[in-house]
Scaffold this motif. Structure first.
Motif, PDB file in Angstrom:
ATOM      1  N   TRP A  57       0.859  -1.240   0.055  1.00 21.95           N
ATOM      2  CA  TRP A  57      -0.018  -0.145  -0.047  1.00 21.95           C
ATOM      3  C   TRP A  57       0.886   1.208   0.156  1.00 21.95           C
ATOM      4  N   LEU A  58       2.091   1.203   0.567  1.00 19.97           N
ATOM      5  CA  LEU A  58       2.994   2.363   0.335  1.00 19.97           C
ATOM      6  C   LEU A  58       3.391   2.488  -1.131  1.00 19.97           C
ATOM      7  N   TYR A  59       3.831   1.612  -1.800  1.00 23.38           N
ATOM      8  CA  TYR A  59       3.843   1.681  -3.143  1.00 23.38           C
ATOM      9  C   TYR A  59       2.790   2.115  -3.971  1.00 23.38           C
ATOM     10  N   ASP A 145      -5.674   6.099  10.742  1.00 23.30           N
ATOM     11  CA  ASP A 145      -6.811   6.109  11.875  1.00 23.30           C
ATOM     12  C   ASP A 145      -8.175   6.839  11.414  1.00 23.30           C
ATOM     13  N   GLY A 146      -8.261   7.093  10.193  1.00 29.31           N
ATOM     14  CA  GLY A 146      -9.613   7.271   9.794  1.00 29.31           C
ATOM     15  C   GLY A 146      -9.548   8.803   8.972  1.00 29.31           C
ATOM     16  N   HIS A 153      -7.485   7.912   3.243  1.00 28.18           N
ATOM     17  CA  HIS A 153      -7.347   7.075   4.171  1.00 28.18           C
ATOM     18  C   HIS A 153      -6.464   5.884   3.749  1.00 28.18           C
ATOM     19  N   VAL A 154      -5.801   4.977   4.484  1.00 26.18           N
ATOM     20  CA  VAL A 154      -5.032   3.870   4.056  1.00 26.18           C
ATOM     21  C   VAL A 154      -5.957   2.865   3.447  1.00 26.18           C
ATOM     22  N   ASP A 155      -6.964   2.632   3.598  1.00 26.21           N
ATOM     23  CA  ASP A 155      -7.939   1.484   3.204  1.00 26.21           C
ATOM     24  C   ASP A 155      -7.919   1.613   1.792  1.00 26.21           C
TER      25      ASP A 155
END
Length: 535
Positions: A57-59, A145-146, A153-155
């Motif tokens: 997910w960073l990539y 976190d949100g 958001h990371v999702d």
């Protein structure tokens, strides 16, 4: 390079140890911020899998070989997992304490110049309330976190394909952490695989007599996980493979009691301020420190009564306190073991705890020099300490001139003020910037703490033309002037003490007192006796 073989990089740290079948079980005081749904217990293989997923997910968020990924979040060991994930895709992780004041955070993030910033919505909002827009410091800001304005958001990036591992040269920058920042804005310290994995982590990974981790051990740590110390502790723990490893994300006594009731630690490290906060736990019947054989402290000076309290709390026959002296830029420079007998004398004018030991054989060289000429001074003469080590950092991110000022050929100017004995042992006196002629401030603080049991903090500060000012804190906020007069009768003359609450002391993310800020606040000026040239 210090080692005989090429050191593995941060990106493959967990993967390589998982392939070796390391069996340590890691127990967290709370779930990881990047994986709150996965619980608080991990095998090494599960940690390696989580690093691989985070690298995906960073990539997807934009991290690429040669770019920088800044990480500013709540204190937790997943700082290391995110750093390993960034390094895995060839990016340079920059670890920043999420607790920094917004104006300081702004300066540090500007220097980081990251392509991706991993942070929290809470940090974004609290900084915005103080007039700082952290989302302006990276093209992509990811919150874990949100949602937050200006961030993703990371999702949105989860589930991406795991990229291949990028292998960097061992001499190239591998990770950036920052100093405590006791004298101002923290410096961003750049290390390579050579300096950390090839040299500094070796001091943790060797089976030292007495103080080395054992396979049967339960080890525990409660430190600042954005700090370089976290990397060397983790590398050593993975290499030496203790049975259990406990990771505490805060210094709350209730957290320690909950974690240590389940798994009694044999090998324990914490921040100095955390040890102070845990002292009341030792007074409880059937307390949780009975099985500790090694205590470790590396971040700041520890006062004698705290060390004495924990050594007495252990029911082991010969518990030891491992006192380390080092810096983010150099790693450990000296070690000294303290036993109960070393702390038997209480209230001494010159406590033994300031004797910090000798340079680590095979790792570190040290000398004391005149601050004006930088030439060695005779044994017994105070001066500035220079250190020589293969683990010296390779630069300061965004402040290369400052790094050059402190690099003296192969030597490093630590900015510490100390004296070397005829036998080669060192006695730490102060930071050069904090020096007050004719005394050692940290030694006076040790004496005060040892003679006044109700003290929980003491900081002696001073400016030219004024008496040194002791700033103190007591457990219950009360003050006994008669006890103070008795305790200071044989000490250098000082001003009347200033009593503060614990939370009124300005502190770094590692719990150190920010002496420069305290001096400015209470004495109204920043000038000091020391030059501050090597801070």
């Amino acid at each position: 390079m210090s080692g005989k073989s090429r050191p593995s990089g941060l990106g493959s740290l967990f993967e390589s140890h998982a392939e070796r079948g390391r069996r340590t079980r890691f127990h967290l005081s709370r779930p990881f911020d990047i994986a709150p749904e996965r619980g608080a217990e991990y095998t090494v293989q599960q940690l390696a899998d989580l690093v691989a997923e985070a690298s995906a997910w960073l990539y997807e968020a934009g991290a690429r070989p040669g770019s920088r990924v800044a990480i500013a979040k709540d204190n937790h060991w997943d700082y290391l997992l995110l750093a390993a994930a960034a390094a895995r895709v060839g990016a340079l992780p920059v670890l920043v304490a999420g607790s920094l004041p917004p104006d300081t955070l702004q300066t540090v993030l500007k220097r980081a110049d990251a392509r991706v910033l991993v942070t929290t919505g809470e940090i974004v909002r609290s900084a915005a309330a103080a007039g700082v827009d952290v989302t302006a410091f990276a093209p992509r800001v990811v919150t874990i976190d949100g949602p937050a304005d200006g961030a993703t958001h990371v999702d949105e990036f989860r589930g991406a394909r795991v990229p291949g591992t990028v292998r960097a040269a061992p001499y190239e920058p591998m990770v950036v952490t920052h100093t405590s920042g006791t004298t101002g804005v923290p410096k961003l310290v750049v290390h390579s695989a050579d300096t950390i994995m090839g040299h500094l982590s070796r001091t943790e990974s060797l089976p030292w007599p007495i103080v080395g981790m054992k396979h049967r051990d339960t080890v525990a740590t409660a430190i600042a996980y954005n700090h370089m110390r976290m990397i060397t502790w983790s590398a050593g723990t993975l290499r030496l493979e203790p049975k259990h490893a406990l990771v505490l994300t805060d210094g709350e006594p209730a957290t320690a009691e909950r974690m240590f009731r389940r798994h009694r630690p044999n090998y324990l490290e914490a921040l100095p301020a955390t040890y102070v906060g845990w002292e009341p736990l030792t007074e409880k019947p059937h307390h949780v420190f009975t099985d500790v054989r090694v205590y470790v402290s590396t971040f700041d000076a520890m006062h004698p009564p705290t060390v004495r309290t924990f050594l007495r709390a252990s029911q082991r026959r010969f518990p030891t306190w491992l006192q380390g002296w080092g810096q983010s830029e150099t790693g450990p420079m000296t070690f000294r073991l303290l036993a109960r007998r070393d702390l038997e004398a209480q209230g001494d004018r010159h406590p033994t705890i300031r004797d910090v030991g000798r340079p680590i054989p095979g790792f570190t060289g040290m000398k004391v020099v005149d601050p004006q000429t930088l030439r060695p001074v005779p044994d017994g003469t105070p001066g500035v300490v220079l250190s020589r080590t293969h683990g010296r950092c390779v630069g300061y991110l965004g402040e290369e001139d400052r790094w050059q000022l402190k690099a003296e050929g192969k030597w490093w100017n630590t900015g510490d003020w100390a004296v070397r004995s005829r036998t080669g042992a060192f006695r730490l006196l102060d930071r050069e910037v904090d020096v007050i002629p004719g005394m050692s401030c940290i030694e006076l603080e040790d004496v005060l703490a040892d003679r006044l049991p109700r003290l929980t903090e003491a900081a002696v500060i001073g400016v030219p033309g004024e008496l040194p000012l002791p700033v103190v804190c007591t457990r219950d906020g009360s003050w006994d002037q008669a006890a103070w007069q008795r305790a200071t009768a044989d000490l250098p003359r000082m001003a009347d003490p200033r009593l503060l609450e614990w939370d009124e002391f300005p502190r770094t993310s590692t719990g150190k007192v920010r002496r420069m800020e305290l001096r400015e606040r209470l004495l109204g000026e920043a000038s000091a006796y020391g030059t501050g040239r090597w801070t």
